[in-house]
Write a protein that holds these residues in place. Structure first.
Motif, PDB file in Angstrom:
ATOM      1  N   GLY A  71     -20.016   4.526   0.071  1.00  0.00           N
ATOM      2  CA  GLY A  71     -19.879   5.135  -1.298  1.00  0.00           C
ATOM      3  C   GLY A  71     -18.853   4.908  -2.038  1.00  0.00           C
ATOM      4  O   GLY A  71     -18.261   3.501  -2.609  1.00  0.00           O
ATOM      5  N   LEU A  99     -19.647   4.384  12.120  1.00  0.00           N
ATOM      6  CA  LEU A  99     -18.028   5.346  11.861  1.00  0.00           C
ATOM      7  C   LEU A  99     -18.082   6.081   9.966  1.00  0.00           C
ATOM      8  O   LEU A  99     -18.777   5.726   9.158  1.00  0.00           O
ATOM      9  CB  LEU A  99     -16.575   4.395  11.289  1.00  0.00           C
ATOM     10  N   VAL A 110     -10.523   5.924   1.967  1.00  0.00           N
ATOM     11  CA  VAL A 110      -9.908   5.553   3.207  1.00  0.00           C
ATOM     12  C   VAL A 110     -10.484   3.677   3.069  1.00  0.00           C
ATOM     13  O   VAL A 110     -11.441   2.967   2.996  1.00  0.00           O
ATOM     14  CB  VAL A 110     -11.024   6.430   4.332  1.00  0.00           C
ATOM     15  N   MET A 132     -18.688  13.382  -5.686  1.00  0.00           N
ATOM     16  CA  MET A 132     -18.252  12.709  -6.913  1.00  0.00           C
ATOM     17  C   MET A 132     -19.480  11.205  -6.641  1.00  0.00           C
ATOM     18  O   MET A 132     -19.910  11.056  -5.148  1.00  0.00           O
ATOM     19  CB  MET A 132     -16.960  11.648  -5.820  1.00  0.00           C
ATOM     20  N   GLY A 190     -25.744   8.607  -9.274  1.00  0.00           N
ATOM     21  CA  GLY A 190     -26.167  10.156  -9.377  1.00  0.00           C
ATOM     22  C   GLY A 190     -27.755  10.142  -9.365  1.00  0.00           C
ATOM     23  O   GLY A 190     -28.214  10.999  -9.097  1.00  0.00           O
ATOM     24  N   ALA A 212     -19.151  15.697 -10.024  1.00  0.00           N
ATOM     25  CA  ALA A 212     -21.226  16.296 -10.770  1.00  0.00           C
ATOM     26  C   ALA A 212     -20.584  17.672  -9.808  1.00  0.00           C
ATOM     27  O   ALA A 212     -20.527  17.934  -8.900  1.00  0.00           O
ATOM     28  CB  ALA A 212     -22.050  15.279 -10.188  1.00  0.00           C
ATOM     29  N   ALA A 243     -19.841  13.982   1.554  1.00  0.00           N
ATOM     30  CA  ALA A 243     -19.672  12.973   0.556  1.00  0.00           C
ATOM     31  C   ALA A 243     -21.297  13.293  -0.312  1.00  0.00           C
ATOM     32  O   ALA A 243     -21.465  14.201   0.291  1.00  0.00           O
ATOM     33  CB  ALA A 243     -19.486  11.810   0.284  1.00  0.00           C
TER      34      ALA A 243
HETATM   35  C1  LIG Z   1     -23.576  16.183  -7.391  1.00  0.00           C
HETATM   36  C2  LIG Z   1     -24.348  15.446  -7.208  1.00  0.00           C
HETATM   37  C3  LIG Z   1     -25.453  15.017  -7.700  1.00  0.00           C
HETATM   38  C4  LIG Z   1     -25.910  13.951  -6.806  1.00  0.00           C
HETATM   39  N1  LIG Z   1     -27.403  14.570  -6.984  1.00  0.00           N
HETATM   40  C5  LIG Z   1     -28.889  13.886  -7.127  1.00  0.00           C
HETATM   41  C6  LIG Z   1     -29.754  14.061  -6.889  1.00  0.00           C
HETATM   42  O1  LIG Z   1     -30.463  15.380  -7.193  1.00  0.00           O
HETATM   43  N2  LIG Z   1     -31.071  12.940  -7.235  1.00  0.00           N
HETATM   44  C7  LIG Z   1     -30.281  11.337  -6.688  1.00  0.00           C
HETATM   45  O2  LIG Z   1     -31.476  10.818  -5.906  1.00  0.00           O
HETATM   46  N3  LIG Z   1     -29.427  11.079  -5.911  1.00  0.00           N
HETATM   47  C8  LIG Z   1     -28.214  12.533  -6.754  1.00  0.00           C
HETATM   48  N4  LIG Z   1     -26.779  12.211  -6.608  1.00  0.00           N
HETATM   49  C9  LIG Z   1     -26.410  10.771  -5.405  1.00  0.00           C
HETATM   50  C10 LIG Z   1     -27.085  10.276  -3.917  1.00  0.00           C
HETATM   51  O3  LIG Z   1     -26.226  12.007  -3.558  1.00  0.00           O
HETATM   52  C11 LIG Z   1     -26.112   9.098  -3.543  1.00  0.00           C
HETATM   53  O4  LIG Z   1     -26.494   8.434  -4.630  1.00  0.00           O
HETATM   54  C12 LIG Z   1     -26.063   9.378  -2.196  1.00  0.00           C
HETATM   55  O5  LIG Z   1     -25.738  10.248  -1.119  1.00  0.00           O
HETATM   56  C13 LIG Z   1     -25.378   8.215  -1.845  1.00  0.00           C
HETATM   57  O6  LIG Z   1     -25.623   8.006  -0.534  1.00  0.00           O
HETATM   58  P1  LIG Z   1     -24.269   7.216   0.551  1.00  0.00           P
HETATM   59  O7  LIG Z   1     -24.625   7.032   1.824  1.00  0.00           O
HETATM   60  O8  LIG Z   1     -24.499   5.354  -0.478  1.00  0.00           O
HETATM   61  O9  LIG Z   1     -23.257   7.586  -0.044  1.00  0.00           O
HETATM   62  P2  LIG Z   1     -22.439   8.753   0.692  1.00  0.00           P
HETATM   63  O10 LIG Z   1     -22.765   9.384   1.079  1.00  0.00           O
HETATM   64  O11 LIG Z   1     -20.768   8.651  -0.514  1.00  0.00           O
HETATM   65  O12 LIG Z   1     -21.922   8.319   2.000  1.00  0.00           O
HETATM   66  C14 LIG Z   1     -20.327   7.787   1.680  1.00  0.00           C
HETATM   67  C15 LIG Z   1     -20.012   8.086   3.606  1.00  0.00           C
HETATM   68  O13 LIG Z   1     -18.146   6.940   3.774  1.00  0.00           O
HETATM   69  C16 LIG Z   1     -17.975   7.811   4.423  1.00  0.00           C
HETATM   70  N5  LIG Z   1     -16.328   6.514   4.238  1.00  0.00           N
HETATM   71  C17 LIG Z   1     -15.639   6.125   3.104  1.00  0.00           C
HETATM   72  N6  LIG Z   1     -15.562   5.215   3.338  1.00  0.00           N
HETATM   73  C18 LIG Z   1     -14.793   5.220   4.527  1.00  0.00           C
HETATM   74  C19 LIG Z   1     -14.208   4.690   5.814  1.00  0.00           C
HETATM   75  N7  LIG Z   1     -12.854   3.753   5.487  1.00  0.00           N
HETATM   76  N8  LIG Z   1     -14.752   4.718   7.396  1.00  0.00           N
HETATM   77  C20 LIG Z   1     -15.414   5.516   7.855  1.00  0.00           C
HETATM   78  N9  LIG Z   1     -16.518   6.629   7.135  1.00  0.00           N
HETATM   79  C21 LIG Z   1     -15.808   6.178   5.473  1.00  0.00           C
HETATM   80  C22 LIG Z   1     -17.706   9.108   3.425  1.00  0.00           C
HETATM   81  O14 LIG Z   1     -17.078  10.257   4.251  1.00  0.00           O
HETATM   82  C23 LIG Z   1     -19.147   8.914   3.322  1.00  0.00           C
HETATM   83  O15 LIG Z   1     -19.059  10.106   4.112  1.00  0.00           O
HETATM   84  C24 LIG Z   1     -25.821  13.110  -6.535  1.00  0.00           C
HETATM   85  C25 LIG Z   1     -24.842  12.624  -6.390  1.00  0.00           C
HETATM   86  C26 LIG Z   1     -23.624  13.906  -6.398  1.00  0.00           C
HETATM   87  C27 LIG Z   1     -22.505  13.774  -6.536  1.00  0.00           C
END
Ligand SMILES: Cc1cc2nc3c(=O)[nH]c(=O)nc-3n(C[C@H](O)[C@H](O)[C@H](O)COP(=O)(O)OP(=O)(O)OC[C@H]3O[C@@H](n4cnc5c(N)ncnc54)[C@H](O)[C@@H]3O)c2cc1C
Length: 425
Positions: free
Chosen positions: A236, A54, A240, A342, A367, A255, A62
Motif C-alpha cells: 500500500g 511480513l 516503512v 490513508m 480508494g 479518508a 491499514a
Molecule cells: C478510509 C478508506 C476507505 C475506503 N473505502 C473503500 C470502500 O468502501 N470500498 C473499496 O473498494 N475500497 C475502499 N478503500 C480502499 C481499500 O481499502 C484498499 O484499496 C485496499 O484495502 C488495499 O489493500 P492492500 O492490501 O493493497 O493495502 P493495505 O491495506 O494498505 O495493506 C498494506 C499493508 O502493508 C504493510 N506494510 C507496509 N510497508 C511494509 C513493510 N516495509 N514491511 C511489512 N509490511 C509493510 C502495512 O502495514 C499494511 O498493513 C478505502 C480506503 C480507505 C483508506
C-alpha cells in the motif's frame, strides 16, 4: 466515541501469527498483510509454495481494515469518460475485472467459510445536483448497452424506494455490488493462509531488500535476514522500508469515517430501505451504508489531509454535519466510532501491478480496492508463476509523479480546488 476502526473493533484479532526469529529460504515473501497480501499468500500456499508474509503492524491495520467495506463493481469514475480515455475494449475489460473482484470476494468467503456478512445489496450513485442526474443517465445508457445490463436509473420522484432523504436528485443503481464486514474478511483471509502453512509475522517490517548472490532476494527484518526466491510488494502507501520507488508514484490521501450507535430497524427501513451502498457524485465524495448490527456508517474525504487521531476527530465533525444534511432525523444519533485511513492514490486513480527488477507489486487501488486488491492478490500468484497475461493492469506505464517524493505537500491545494468545483458544478 472510539477513535478506532469499527471493523477492527468488532472482529476477532488475527490469531495465527508466527513467532521467533526468521531465517532460511522461502519460495515467496509477501510484504504487507492487507487484502492484497493475505489473498496472495492464500493463493500461493494453495499452489504448494513455502510462503512468508511480513506485516509491519497487524493484519488489516491499514486501508484494508479501515475502509467503507463497500465491495462495489463498476468504475469509481464515469464509464463514458473511461471509454473515451482508454478505448471501449480496454474499458470493458477493466470494468469486468471489477466484476470479477466482487465475484472473487464472494468465492473466497464461501470457500474459506468466512463469516463476514457478505451480501449483494447493490450500490446507488446519488446525483448531488440536478445536472448530475443527466450525466449519470447518459453513462447508464452506455453501460447497459456495452458492459453492464445489471444497472438502472431511479428518478427523483421514485427515490423514496431507495433512500429516505430529500438531498438527492435521483440515482444510478449497480445491482452486482456487495457489502461485507471487512475486518472479519481480511482477518479471515489471513487465518485461511496461516491454516495452509503461511508463516505470518505481525509487527515485522521488511527493512531491507537486495539481490541475493545466487539468485532471488535477501530480505531484512528486525527478526533476522532470510532468502526469498520471489517477493511480492502488497504494501500500500508503505512508509516503512526501502520502497522509495513506490512512494514517488503513490500519493497517500486521508479518508475518514464515522459510525452511529445501533439504530431501530424501522428507522433504517425508512432511511435506506434496500440497504444499498450509497455514494454521491460530489468531488469531495460522501458514501454511506448500514453495518451488520444496524448502525449507519458515513464516510468521505471530508478534508484533503493525512489521517491521525487529531485529524480524524476534526474530519469526524465535518462528516457529522454532512450526515445531518443527508439525514436530518439523525441529528440526535450518537456517533460511536470515528477513524481515518490513508488511500493509495495513483495519478489516474487506476491500480498498478507487475514486476520491476525481479520484484512483483500490486498497489494503487485509489480508494476502490476491496474487490480489486482481493482479485489482484489471487492473480499475482498466477503472474508469479509466469502467467503475466492474466494481469489486467500489465500495459499501464507508471512514471513517478513530478515533485512528489513521498510526503504529499500539495494535498491542501488539491482539496481547495475540489471544494470550489463542488460549489460551482
Ligand atoms: C478510509 C478508506 C476507505 C475506503 N473505502 C473503500 C470502500 O468502501 N470500498 C473499496 O473498494 N475500497 C475502499 N478503500 C480502499 C481499500 O481499502 C484498499 O484499496 C485496499 O484495502 C488495499 O489493500 P492492500 O492490501 O493493497 O493495502 P493495505 O491495506 O494498505 O495493506 C498494506 C499493508 O502493508 C504493510 N506494510 C507496509 N510497508 C511494509 C513493510 N516495509 N514491511 C511489512 N509490511 C509493510 C502495512 O502495514 C499494511 O498493513 C478505502 C480506503 C480507505 C483508506
Amino acid at each position: 466515541m472510539k477513535l478506532t476502526s469499527y471493523w477492527l473493533d468488532t472482529s476477532e484479532p488475527f490469531w495465527g501469527g508466527a513467532k521467533g526469529p526468521i531465517e532460511g529460504t522461502y519460495d515467496v515473501a509477501v510484504i504487507g498483510g492487507g487484502l492484497t497480501g493475505s489473498s496472495a499468500a492464500l493463493a500461493l500456499a494453495k499452489k504448494g509454495a513455502r510462503v512468508i508474509m511480513l506485516e509491519a503492524e497487524t493484519i488489516g491495520h491499514a486501508a484494508s481494515g479501515r475502509n467503507g467495506a463497500m465491495c462495489n463493481n463498476g468504475f469509481a469514475q464515469d464509464y463514458g469518460v473511461m471509454s473515451d480515455k482508454l478505448g471501449r475494449e480496454t474499458a470493458n475489460r477493466l470494468y469486468r475485472a471489477f466484476d470479477a473482484g466482487v465475484d472473487m470476494v464472494e468465492r473466497l468467503v464461501a470457500e474459506e467459510g468466512i463469516d463476514c456478512s457478505f451480501a449483494r445489496v447493490g450500490k446507488i450513485k446519488l446525483a448531488a445536483k440536478p445536472e448530475h442526474y443527466d450525466k449519470l443517465a447518459r453513462g447508464q445508457e452506455l453501460l447497459a448497452a456495452h458492459v453492464d445490463p445489471d444497472t438502472h436509473m431511479v428518478r427523483r420522484e421514485d427515490l423514496a424506494s431507495e433512500i429516505g432523504s430529500e438531498r438527492y436528485y435521483g440515482g444510478l443503481v449497480y445491482r452486482k455490488s456487495a457489502a461485507m464486514h471487512v475486518g472479519r474478511f481480511v482477518r479471515g483471509l489471513a487465518e485461511a493462509a496461516a491454516r495452509r502453512g503461511v508463516a505470518i509475522h505481525e509487527r515485522t517490517p521488511m527493512t531491507g531488500l537486495t539481490a541475493a548472490p545466487g539468485g532471488g532476494h535477501l530480505v531484512d527484518t528486525p527478526k533476522g535476514r532470510f532468502t526469498a526466491k520471489q517477493v511480492l510488494l502488497a504494501s500500500g502507501i508503505s512508509q516503512v522500508g526501502p520502497l522509495g520507488w513506490i512512494r514517488r508514484r503513490v500519493v497517500p490521501v486521508g479518508a475518514f469515517l464515522i459510525v452511529t450507535e445501533p439504530l431501530p430497524v424501522d428507522v433504517l427501513d425508512r432511511l435506506t430501505p434496500r440497504r444499498r451502498n450509497a455514494v454521491d457524485t460530489k468531488n469531495l465524495v460522501n458514501y454511506f451504508r448500514t453495518t451488520p448490527d444496524n448502525r449507519l456508517l458515513f464516510g468521505g474525504r471530508a478534508r484533503f489531509a493525512v489521517s491521525n487521531p487529531a485529524s480524524d476527530a476534526k474530519s469526524g465533525e465535518i462528516l457529522r454535519a454532512a450526515l445531518h444534511d443527508v439525514y436530518p432525523e439523525l441529528r440526535n444519533a450518537r456517533i460511536d466510532y470515528c477513524w481515518g485511513g490513508m488511500v493509495d492514490m495513483t495519478r489516474d486513480r487506476l491500480p498498478r501491478a507487475g514486476e520491476r527488477n525481479g520484484v512483483y507489486y500490486s498497489i494503487g487501488y485509489s480508494g476502490h480496492g476491496t474487490q480489486m486488491s482481493t482479485l489482484m492478490g489471487t492473480i499475482m500468484a498466477e503472474v508469479m508463476e509466469g502467467q503475466a497475461a492474466l494481469n489486467p493492469w500489465k500495459d499501464f506505464a507508471w512514471p513517478a509523479i513530478p515533485g512528489h517524493f513521498g510526503k504529499p505537500w500539495f494535498l491542501p491545494l488539491v482539496g481547495a480546488y475540489y471544494r470550489i468545483k463542488d460549489r460551482f458544478r
